[in-house]
Motif scaffolding. Structure first.
Motif, PDB file in Angstrom:
ATOM      1  N   SER A 125     -39.105  80.486 -11.776  1.00  0.00           N
ATOM      2  CA  SER A 125     -39.894  80.715 -11.154  1.00  0.00           C
ATOM      3  C   SER A 125     -41.101  79.881 -11.070  1.00  0.00           C
ATOM      4  CB  SER A 125     -40.492  82.205 -10.959  1.00  0.00           C
ATOM      5  OG  SER A 125     -40.568  82.504 -12.546  1.00  0.00           O
ATOM      6  N   ASP A 160     -40.355  77.468 -17.634  1.00  0.00           N
ATOM      7  CA  ASP A 160     -39.039  76.700 -18.143  1.00  0.00           C
ATOM      8  C   ASP A 160     -39.222  76.418 -17.158  1.00  0.00           C
ATOM      9  OD1 ASP A 160     -37.944  79.824 -18.238  1.00  0.00           O
ATOM     10  OD2 ASP A 160     -38.059  80.484 -15.845  1.00  0.00           O
ATOM     11  N   ASP A 217     -42.907  83.700 -17.049  1.00  0.00           N
ATOM     12  CA  ASP A 217     -42.926  82.485 -18.356  1.00  0.00           C
ATOM     13  C   ASP A 217     -42.299  81.110 -17.902  1.00  0.00           C
ATOM     14  OD1 ASP A 217     -40.229  82.350 -16.734  1.00  0.00           O
ATOM     15  OD2 ASP A 217     -39.401  82.836 -18.367  1.00  0.00           O
TER      16      ASP A 217
HETATM   17 MG    MG Z   1     -39.015  82.430 -15.593  1.00  0.00          MG
END
Ligand code: MG
Ligand code: GTP
Length: 569
Positions: A227, A240, A238
């Motif tokens: 995202s 990634d 978060d």
């Molecule tokens: Mg994520």
């Protein structure tokens, strides 16, 4: 079939309309950046320029630009009352500053982007290693710096860019002031989406981690995925990261059939997974031991997808570092493409994700919950099922692919078109309000027991296996992305969809409730859907009829209205 699909060229409903619908996004491009006024001005696209843009850039191009920008940037811890003029003057000695901004995260930080990469080398050359008493430092140099020095503190604080979302209660109030459900949905998207600065910071953190990994693998790239870059990221999500070693030179050198040639001697392991585990183990150790600002490092190497998890304190990001995770990278690119095709896609995904989080359907803790990724695929599927469809099927995107788009990962064909100008869209004019209502209706009555959700075909398919919720992995068709979801969680999702669908059909709830200036507005429309649900209460009391839920919501609205009236009087 390729020719039968669209009637509407992408650029007709492309970036221009997006810019209009996301004034805040546009505004964030227009905030002040940089000391060099001329340079800063040149960076800021004028409104007309945004309107004229034909189609979004391919994912790979956006990534490359952002990576390059991050390489020209530094992160500096400073005081909230730093003398800005002196600070910028100090940095400008090393070259032109293209952009800068400040933010707060356990202190005040500045992100400074130079116009040229050489400025970074010059700046680092002039930067001192700290001398500390009673402690020792690991002499690993990075682009995370601290501003030192004395001088009178400034009267005013540096103006910081927010890096977190507004609390849900505030969001509910904001939405309640909007005039239509459509505006509520776009307002929610504007409030939650990643800002220009936040994306810059995400790429910068990847670039800082790359500097650590580069000690072993100088040609590596750390790419953000998920995202942070798929267009559906919410402030605070978060980070990634993917350690990409595929681009290192030497892989494509053909060994001649005759004559002498050289090849590297390399350590071998039993499997690709074993290699990934050993690389992540060592990089994780380096991040832990040498990475300034990296704390709480956990190596989760036995997971299906091995990863190193840590918190990057200066940015406030929770980071998940993976390697050999190319399919997730492809899924990210696909989601980016869908999100950029039509503005309603992102709006719907943001709204459904926010709604799901407000009701605890999704969670940041792993478990039997529906994940954001699964929810996103469900929204995409719903939009493919509209008549006419709002977005094409993955099979159609594959048909449109050119030779450069070819991608096969571990035997799975992950090919799809990257050039937006090749995609034609149907002329679907449904409003966000209609779509939201229909979404809840669609999943409130979906045949989950028999059918699987499949965005490759854009049609539900018979379930190939017994699982409460079956969503076919777009690039690994034998896998179910929602395998973790249990019956209870699916039931909650369905019950909440039914409740929300019912709420949006109530005329007193789906029309603005008014309220005067300065008063807490009465929740209506989308705001009502984000209020605590009655489904849990009903479930808890087993078999209570649905009417009480609506009655409870009505009485909740009444009490809010009464409160307002009391305040007025
Ligand atoms: Mg994520
Ligand atoms: P957030 O909840 O905002 O972090 O959303 P996210 O999309 O980043 O999800 P997450 O961090 O869980 O996963 C990162 C990316 O990994 C996703 O965007 C997908 O591309 C991929 N991914 C996550 N879960 C799955 C899954 O179950 N199957 C597959 N194939 N890919 C997944």
């Amino acid at each position: 079939m390729a020719s039968s699909f669209g009637v509407c060229r992408l650029h007709m409903r492309g970036w221009g309309s997006l810019a209009k619908s996301f004034p805040k996004t546009e505004a964030c491009f227009q905030r002040k950046f940089g000391t060099n006024a001329a340079a800063a001005q040149a960076e800021v696209p004028r409104k007309e320029e945004i309107e004229e843009k034909a189609a979004p850039k391919p994912f790979i191009d956006v990534q490359a630009e952002r990576q390059e920008q991050a390489e020209r940037s530094v992160l500096i811890s400073c005081q909230s009352k730093t003398n800005e003029k002196k600070f910028l003057k100090l940095l400008s000695k090393h070259g032109d500053i293209k952009k800068y901004f400040y933010y707060e995260s356990y202190g005040t930080y500045a992100v400074v982007e130079f116009a040229n990469k050489e400025s970074i080398a010059s700046l680092l050359e002039a930067t001192a290693i700290p001398s500390v008493n009673h402690e020792s430092t690991v002499p690993f140099k990075s682009r995370l710096l601290s501003l030192r020095g004395s001088g009178p503190a400034e009267q005013s604080r540096l103006q910081c860019e927010p890096q977190t979302t507004i609390p849900i209660n505030e969001l509910i109030q904001r939405l309640s002031r909007e005039e239509s459900v459509d505006r509520q949905v776009t307002s929610l998207t504007e409030a939650y989406q990643l800002t220009e600065e936040n994306v810059h910071l995400r790429f910068l953190v990847c670039s800082l981690v790359k500097d650590i990994a580069a000690a072993y693998f100088p040609e590596c790239i750390i790419r953000p995925f998920g995202s942070s870059v798929n267009g559906f990221g919410k402030l605070g999500c978060d980070l990634d990261m993917f350690l990409d070693l595929d681009g290192i030179s030497g892989r494509n050198i053909k060994v001649p059939k005759t004559g002498l040639s050289l090849e590297y001697q390399m350590k071998r392991a039993s499997s690709e997974r074993a290699v990934t585990q050993s690389i992540l183990s060592v990089i994780g150790e380096c991040v832990d031991q040498f990475g300034p600002g990296c704390v709480g490092v956990q190596k989760i190497l036995n997971a299906r997808c091995p990863l190193v998890r840590f918190a990057h304190q200066p940015s406030g990001f929770q980071c998940d570092l993976t390697a050999n995770n190319r399919v997730a990278m492809k899924s990210t690119e696909l989601l980016y493409l869908y999100g950029a095709l039509d503005q309603r896609v992102r709006c719907m995904v943001f709204t459904v994700r926010c709604w799901a989080r407000a009701h605890g359907i999704t969670s940041s803790i792993p478990g039997a919950w529906i994940t954001n990724f699964s929810l996103t695929v469900m929204v995409l599927f719903f939009l493919q099922r509209r008549s006419p469809p709002i977005i094409p099927t993955l099979d159609h995107l594959q048909e449109l692919a050119g030779p450069g788009d070819k991608s096969v990962i571990e035997g799975n064909d992950c090919t799809f078109v990257s050039d937006f100008s090749k995609i034609q869209l149907h002329n679907n004019t449904e409003t966000l309000e209609q779509l939201l209502r229909e979404f809840f209706e669609f999943y409130g009555s979906f045949a989950f027991t028999k059918m699987s959700i499949n965005i490759r075909k854009g049609k539900e398919q018979n379930k190939p296996e017994v699982a409460p919720l079956h969503i076919q992995n777009p690039f690994e068709p034998s896998l179910n992305v929602s395998k973790n979801v249990n019956g209870t969680q699916l039931e909650r999702f369905v019950a909440l969809c039914q409740e929300s669908s019912w709420l949006l059909q109530q005329s007193d709830i789906s029309t603005p409730r008014g309220g005067s200036e300065g008063q807490t507005p009465v929740p209506w429309g989308l705001a009502t859907l984000l209020l605590p649900s009655q489904v849990a209460v009903i479930k808890g009391r087993k078999k209570r009829k649905r009417e009480p839920a609506s009655e409870r919501i009505k009485s909740l609205l009444e009490s809010l209205k009464n409160k307002n009236q009391q305040k007025k009087s």
